[in-house]
Scaffold this motif. Sequence first.
Motif, PDB file in Angstrom:
ATOM      1  N   GLU A   1       0.774  -1.229   0.114  1.00 49.81           N
ATOM      2  CA  GLU A   1      -0.003  -0.166  -0.064  1.00 49.81           C
ATOM      3  C   GLU A   1       0.861   1.166   0.067  1.00 49.81           C
ATOM      4  O   GLU A   1       1.838   1.219   0.638  1.00 49.81           O
ATOM      5  N   TYR A   2       0.677   2.472  -0.853  1.00 50.89           N
ATOM      6  CA  TYR A   2       1.310   3.553  -0.809  1.00 50.89           C
ATOM      7  C   TYR A   2       0.401   4.659  -0.813  1.00 50.89           C
ATOM      8  O   TYR A   2      -0.496   4.680  -2.031  1.00 50.89           O
ATOM      9  N   ASN A   3       0.418   5.590   0.119  1.00 53.73           N
ATOM     10  CA  ASN A   3      -0.186   6.883  -0.283  1.00 53.73           C
ATOM     11  C   ASN A   3       0.741   7.979   0.717  1.00 53.73           C
ATOM     12  O   ASN A   3       1.745   7.311   1.350  1.00 53.73           O
ATOM     13  N   ASP A   4       0.357   9.188   0.850  1.00 46.54           N
ATOM     14  CA  ASP A   4       1.114  10.076   1.565  1.00 46.54           C
ATOM     15  C   ASP A   4       1.096   9.926   2.981  1.00 46.54           C
ATOM     16  O   ASP A   4       1.914  10.743   3.679  1.00 46.54           O
ATOM     17  N   ILE A   5       0.236   9.239   3.521  1.00 44.70           N
ATOM     18  CA  ILE A   5       0.300   8.913   5.069  1.00 44.70           C
ATOM     19  C   ILE A   5       0.462   7.659   5.649  1.00 44.70           C
ATOM     20  O   ILE A   5       0.808   7.381   6.675  1.00 44.70           O
ATOM     21  N   ARG A   6       0.466   6.714   4.618  1.00 40.64           N
ATOM     22  CA  ARG A   6       0.827   5.276   4.993  1.00 40.64           C
ATOM     23  C   ARG A   6       1.496   4.422   3.810  1.00 40.64           C
ATOM     24  O   ARG A   6       1.004   4.500   2.613  1.00 40.64           O
ATOM     25  N   ILE A   7       2.652   3.740   4.114  1.00 40.15           N
ATOM     26  CA  ILE A   7       3.257   2.957   3.208  1.00 40.15           C
ATOM     27  C   ILE A   7       3.448   1.630   4.019  1.00 40.15           C
ATOM     28  O   ILE A   7       3.790   1.366   5.138  1.00 40.15           O
ATOM     29  N   VAL A   8       3.081   0.536   3.326  1.00 43.48           N
ATOM     30  CA  VAL A   8       3.060  -0.646   3.771  1.00 43.48           C
ATOM     31  C   VAL A   8       3.722  -1.764   2.752  1.00 43.48           C
ATOM     32  O   VAL A   8       3.538  -1.534   1.574  1.00 43.48           O
ATOM     33  N   VAL A   9       4.795  -2.171   3.425  1.00 45.04           N
ATOM     34  CA  VAL A   9       6.014  -2.789   2.728  1.00 45.04           C
ATOM     35  C   VAL A   9       6.118  -4.325   3.085  1.00 45.04           C
ATOM     36  O   VAL A   9       6.054  -4.535   4.141  1.00 45.04           O
ATOM     37  N   GLN A  10       6.237  -5.383   2.132  1.00 46.90           N
ATOM     38  CA  GLN A  10       6.472  -6.605   2.447  1.00 46.90           C
ATOM     39  C   GLN A  10       7.934  -7.170   2.127  1.00 46.90           C
ATOM     40  O   GLN A  10       8.618  -6.736   1.211  1.00 46.90           O
ATOM     41  N   THR A  11       8.440  -7.715   3.116  1.00 47.07           N
ATOM     42  CA  THR A  11       9.858  -8.190   3.197  1.00 47.07           C
ATOM     43  C   THR A  11       9.721 -10.052   3.045  1.00 47.07           C
ATOM     44  O   THR A  11       8.679 -10.322   3.457  1.00 47.07           O
ATOM     45  N   ALA A  12      10.706 -10.586   3.142  1.00 45.09           N
ATOM     46  CA  ALA A  12      10.872 -11.934   3.264  1.00 45.09           C
ATOM     47  C   ALA A  12      10.237 -12.301   4.677  1.00 45.09           C
ATOM     48  O   ALA A  12       9.532 -13.390   4.735  1.00 45.09           O
ATOM     49  N   GLU A  13      10.516 -11.747   5.642  1.00 48.53           N
ATOM     50  CA  GLU A  13      10.085 -12.226   7.048  1.00 48.53           C
ATOM     51  C   GLU A  13       9.358 -11.146   7.807  1.00 48.53           C
ATOM     52  O   GLU A  13       8.773 -11.513   8.804  1.00 48.53           O
ATOM     53  N   LEU A  14       9.077  -9.788   7.196  1.00 48.62           N
ATOM     54  CA  LEU A  14       8.249  -8.889   7.836  1.00 48.62           C
ATOM     55  C   LEU A  14       7.297  -8.212   6.789  1.00 48.62           C
ATOM     56  O   LEU A  14       7.433  -8.069   5.755  1.00 48.62           O
ATOM     57  N   VAL A  15       6.141  -7.557   7.580  1.00 49.76           N
ATOM     58  CA  VAL A  15       5.559  -6.815   6.806  1.00 49.76           C
ATOM     59  C   VAL A  15       5.793  -5.233   7.599  1.00 49.76           C
ATOM     60  O   VAL A  15       5.381  -5.355   8.877  1.00 49.76           O
ATOM     61  N   LEU A  16       6.103  -4.220   7.205  1.00 56.51           N
ATOM     62  CA  LEU A  16       6.391  -2.789   7.777  1.00 56.51           C
ATOM     63  C   LEU A  16       5.270  -1.971   7.326  1.00 56.51           C
ATOM     64  O   LEU A  16       4.879  -1.774   6.204  1.00 56.51           O
ATOM     65  N   GLU A  17       4.795  -1.109   8.247  1.00 57.45           N
ATOM     66  CA  GLU A  17       3.529  -0.382   7.864  1.00 57.45           C
ATOM     67  C   GLU A  17       4.234   0.969   8.755  1.00 57.45           C
ATOM     68  O   GLU A  17       4.416   1.116   9.818  1.00 57.45           O
ATOM     69  N   ILE A  18       4.552   1.742   7.685  1.00 54.25           N
ATOM     70  CA  ILE A  18       4.863   3.376   7.982  1.00 54.25           C
ATOM     71  C   ILE A  18       3.845   4.221   7.974  1.00 54.25           C
ATOM     72  O   ILE A  18       3.266   4.196   6.817  1.00 54.25           O
ATOM     73  N   TRP A  19       3.644   4.841   9.237  1.00 57.89           N
ATOM     74  CA  TRP A  19       2.613   6.094   9.232  1.00 57.89           C
ATOM     75  C   TRP A  19       3.421   7.585   9.196  1.00 57.89           C
ATOM     76  O   TRP A  19       4.544   7.631   9.891  1.00 57.89           O
ATOM     77  N   GLY A  20       2.839   8.432   8.515  1.00 56.23           N
ATOM     78  CA  GLY A  20       3.437   9.867   8.816  1.00 56.23           C
ATOM     79  C   GLY A  20       2.793  10.715   7.905  1.00 56.23           C
ATOM     80  O   GLY A  20       1.421  10.474   7.742  1.00 56.23           O
TER      81      GLY A  20
END
Length: 82
Positions: free
Chosen positions: A26-45
């Motif tokens: 997921e990608y927008n100007d307040i939230r980006i969600v990235v999948q890696t091999a072992e994690l899901v990172l959810e970045i808010w800002g």
Amino acid sequence: MLQFETYLQLTGNREIYLENCRRILEYNDIRIVVQTAELVLEIWGSDLQADSRSPESLVIHGQIQSITLTPKGVRHGTASAE
């Protein structure tokens, strides 16, 4: 096939450098969600932007407020950048 661990570098609350990412969920100007091999990172800002440096690396810029790291099989784990 080798799987590399996720490498995450946080510079203050303005930049995240991420290596060994699989895809952006997921990608927008307040939230980006990235999948890696072992994690899901959810970045808010706010004013978040992602730039790809290579097929496996990503730089996220903006005003980072929080980062949630969710390992496979676990519901929640949180680190705050405040």
